[in-house]
Motif scaffolding. Structure first.
Motif, PDB file in Angstrom:
ATOM      1  N   LEU A 258       0.828  -1.203   0.000  1.00  0.00           N
ATOM      2  CA  LEU A 258       0.000   0.000   0.000  1.00  0.00           C
ATOM      3  C   LEU A 258       0.864   1.255   0.000  1.00  0.00           C
ATOM      4  N   ALA A 259       1.945   1.244   0.761  1.00  0.00           N
ATOM      5  CA  ALA A 259       2.850   2.400   0.767  1.00  0.00           C
ATOM      6  C   ALA A 259       3.455   2.606  -0.615  1.00  0.00           C
ATOM      7  N   GLY A 260       3.846   1.517  -1.264  1.00  0.00           N
ATOM      8  CA  GLY A 260       4.406   1.619  -2.600  1.00  0.00           C
ATOM      9  C   GLY A 260       3.416   2.127  -3.621  1.00  0.00           C
ATOM     10  N   MET A 261       2.148   1.890  -3.380  1.00  0.00           N
ATOM     11  CA  MET A 261       1.104   2.390  -4.277  1.00  0.00           C
ATOM     12  C   MET A 261       0.717   3.828  -3.949  1.00  0.00           C
ATOM     13  N   GLY A 262       1.338   4.403  -2.946  1.00  0.00           N
ATOM     14  CA  GLY A 262       1.059   5.789  -2.597  1.00  0.00           C
ATOM     15  C   GLY A 262      -0.146   5.973  -1.713  1.00  0.00           C
ATOM     16  N   ILE A 263      -0.591   4.899  -1.044  1.00  0.00           N
ATOM     17  CA  ILE A 263      -1.747   4.984  -0.146  1.00  0.00           C
ATOM     18  C   ILE A 263      -1.253   5.398   1.236  1.00  0.00           C
ATOM     19  N   ARG A 264      -1.773   6.506   1.738  1.00  0.00           N
ATOM     20  CA  ARG A 264      -1.267   7.065   2.995  1.00  0.00           C
ATOM     21  C   ARG A 264      -2.254   6.958   4.146  1.00  0.00           C
ATOM     22  N   ARG A 265      -3.511   6.620   3.863  1.00  0.00           N
ATOM     23  CA  ARG A 265      -4.513   6.513   4.919  1.00  0.00           C
ATOM     24  C   ARG A 265      -4.970   5.061   5.045  1.00  0.00           C
ATOM     25  N   PRO A 266      -5.439   4.665   6.227  1.00  0.00           N
ATOM     26  CA  PRO A 266      -5.924   3.287   6.391  1.00  0.00           C
ATOM     27  C   PRO A 266      -7.143   3.022   5.502  1.00  0.00           C
ATOM     28  N   ILE A 267      -7.174   1.840   4.893  1.00  0.00           N
ATOM     29  CA  ILE A 267      -8.347   1.421   4.138  1.00  0.00           C
ATOM     30  C   ILE A 267      -8.707   0.001   4.551  1.00  0.00           C
ATOM     31  N   ASP A 268      -9.974  -0.333   4.394  1.00  0.00           N
ATOM     32  CA  ASP A 268     -10.463  -1.669   4.739  1.00  0.00           C
ATOM     33  C   ASP A 268     -10.261  -2.559   3.514  1.00  0.00           C
ATOM     34  N   LEU A 269      -9.098  -3.192   3.433  1.00  0.00           N
ATOM     35  CA  LEU A 269      -8.712  -4.017   2.295  1.00  0.00           C
ATOM     36  C   LEU A 269      -8.769  -5.484   2.697  1.00  0.00           C
ATOM     37  N   ARG A 270      -9.516  -6.281   1.927  1.00  0.00           N
ATOM     38  CA  ARG A 270      -9.707  -7.676   2.303  1.00  0.00           C
ATOM     39  C   ARG A 270      -9.470  -8.610   1.112  1.00  0.00           C
ATOM     40  N   PRO A 271      -8.255  -9.137   0.984  1.00  0.00           N
ATOM     41  CA  PRO A 271      -8.019 -10.170  -0.022  1.00  0.00           C
ATOM     42  C   PRO A 271      -8.651 -11.488   0.439  1.00  0.00           C
ATOM     43  N   VAL A 272      -9.436 -12.129  -0.441  1.00  0.00           N
ATOM     44  CA  VAL A 272     -10.126 -13.364  -0.057  1.00  0.00           C
ATOM     45  C   VAL A 272      -9.989 -14.404  -1.165  1.00  0.00           C
ATOM     46  N   GLU A 273      -9.820 -15.649  -0.746  1.00  0.00           N
ATOM     47  CA  GLU A 273      -9.655 -16.756  -1.701  1.00  0.00           C
ATOM     48  C   GLU A 273     -10.876 -16.907  -2.597  1.00  0.00           C
ATOM     49  N   SER A 274     -12.067 -16.658  -2.054  1.00  0.00           N
ATOM     50  CA  SER A 274     -13.297 -16.868  -2.828  1.00  0.00           C
ATOM     51  C   SER A 274     -13.439 -15.921  -4.011  1.00  0.00           C
ATOM     52  N   LEU A 275     -12.598 -14.856  -4.056  1.00  0.00           N
ATOM     53  CA  LEU A 275     -12.660 -13.914  -5.172  1.00  0.00           C
ATOM     54  C   LEU A 275     -11.562 -14.193  -6.203  1.00  0.00           C
ATOM     55  N   HIS A 276     -10.897 -15.324  -6.093  1.00  0.00           N
ATOM     56  CA  HIS A 276      -9.899 -15.688  -7.099  1.00  0.00           C
ATOM     57  C   HIS A 276     -10.578 -15.779  -8.466  1.00  0.00           C
ATOM     58  N   ARG A 277      -9.897 -15.296  -9.474  1.00  0.00           N
ATOM     59  CA  ARG A 277     -10.467 -15.277 -10.820  1.00  0.00           C
ATOM     60  C   ARG A 277     -10.936 -16.652 -11.284  1.00  0.00           C
ATOM     61  N   ARG A 278     -10.233 -17.695 -10.838  1.00  0.00           N
ATOM     62  CA  ARG A 278     -10.579 -19.023 -11.353  1.00  0.00           C
ATOM     63  C   ARG A 278     -12.009 -19.432 -10.994  1.00  0.00           C
ATOM     64  N   TRP A 279     -12.574 -18.831  -9.947  1.00  0.00           N
ATOM     65  CA  TRP A 279     -13.930 -19.200  -9.519  1.00  0.00           C
ATOM     66  C   TRP A 279     -14.999 -18.330 -10.183  1.00  0.00           C
TER      67      TRP A 279
END
Length: 365
Positions: free
Chosen positions: A54-75
């Motif tokens: 997130l820092a590398g992407m220039g995001i400076r404030r907290p965000i509610d980011l949730r990576p989840v297996e069920s959203l994998h493209r294969r499904w």
């Protein structure tokens, strides 16, 4: 507690591209406005440094980011939608830029918005009839194009005008305003820059021609294609974290945007790098394509050139060298243009749109 605004994306943090930059900064701006936004992404590898990403992407404030297996493209989005069905139905706004996810949401009766970046791809994949059906049923609340040219393409495809809105990309104004201002001396013998994915359909052969003709030129970014030859004036630099782009723009005076007409999304593009270069006070020289013409006014806040005419590009650079004072005025006008495209402004317009207000001048007319 369920979030008010649920954003669904397929961009992968381990392989970030421009679509994820736009998504993250939009979500950060929505959160800063108190929108109660949650962003779902595909899964990340074990031990992935989310904070560093997130820092590398220039995001400076907290965000509610949730990576989840069920959203994998294969499904295809189905496991996620079924597992989160209650949350999606309770959310005030469900938003995605993935047509495949939009189709799943529509099939489940979940009202949502779809942001459209590649109108030609929708047509080529036969996805437009399903979108028209979802709009008619009300499960798809509306389409959001990122340029007026993209909106026009959707209207030509038979989408009702009242259901298509426009929301261009944006820029972190604070980060790019920190780039040192140009001087006339910088423009008298300018170094040209291209920052972004390097490929033939983004003008690599044209960029090589400029370097071969003696234009000092730096290319920064991942390379889909390699230059056909080495050139004394051509410097190749690897991709950098998005947060480092302002420092790269500080290395030159001219920001080149040589998108070619055969680029897959050339008909509806709204390039982040265009707004970033303008916000950094760099003089933009861009391909004269309809979506870019919406932002760049030739001779006013930048220069527009036929995409595939090397002589015209050399002529534009010669024009800068001949009259650096006029070039500096155009660069400053570009900075003023970019000031209307901050991520916070985009987030405000998105919230207004989801509440029922028009998002473009064309809709308000």
């Amino acid at each position: 507690m369920s979030p008010r605004f649920v954003y669904l994306a397929w961009g992968r943090p381990q392989r970030p591209r421009a679509n994820l930059i736009q998504t993250l900064h939009t979500v950060e701006a929505l959160a800063a406005l108190g929108a109660g936004v949650r962003l779902y992404l595909p899964p990340v590898p074990a031990g992935f440094d989310t904070g560093g990403f997130l820092a590398g992407m220039g995001i400076r404030r907290p965000i509610d980011l949730r990576p989840v297996e069920s959203l994998h493209r294969r499904w295809g989005g189905w496991p996620f939608a079924l597992l989160h069905l209650g949350e999606l139905r309770r959310a005030g706004v469900v938003y995605t830029r993935v047509p495949e996810l939009s189709r799943v949401l529509a099939r489940l009766g979940i009202r949502h918005w779809l942001e459209v970046h590649e109108t030609d791809t929708l047509d080529a994949r036969g996805q437009l009839p399903a979108l028209r059906t979802a709009l008619a049923r009300g499960t798809l609340r509306g389409l959001v194009a990122i340029s007026e040219a993209g909106r026009a393409a959707l209207l030509r495809a038979g989408i009702e005008a009242a259901r298509v809105h426009v929301l261009p990309s944006g820029v972190d104004l604070t980060a790019f305003a920190a780039v040192p201002a140009l001087t006339e001396a910088d423009l008298r013998a300018p170094r040209a820059l291209y920052v972004g994915r390097i490929s033939r359909d983004r003008g690599l052969p044209l960029l090589e021609h400029l370097a071969a003709a003696g234009v000092p030129l730096t290319l920064v970014g991942p390379r889909d294609h390699e230059p056909a030859a080495t050139h004394a004036q051509l410097e190749l630099r690897p991709a950098v974290a998005h947060a480092a782009v302002p420092a790269e723009l500080a290395r030159g005076a001219l920001a080149l945007m040589p998108y070619q007409a055969d680029l897959r999304h050339a008909a509806s593009i709204s390039p982040i790098k265009l707004f970033e270069a303008m916000a950094a006070g760099r003089l933009v020289i861009a391909s004269d394509l309809p979506p870019l013409r919406e932002i760049v006014r030739d001779g006013v806040n930048g220069l527009l050139v036929p995409p595939d005419d090397p002589a015209a590009w050399l002529g534009a650079i010669g024009r800068v060298r001949k009259d650096p004072a006029a070039a500096l005025a155009m660069a400053e006008a570009g900075r003023q243009t970019a000031s209307a495209y901050g991520w916070d402004a985009r987030a405000r317009r998105l919230l207004a749109l989801s509440a029922g207000a028009p998002a473009s001048a064309a809709e308000a007319a």
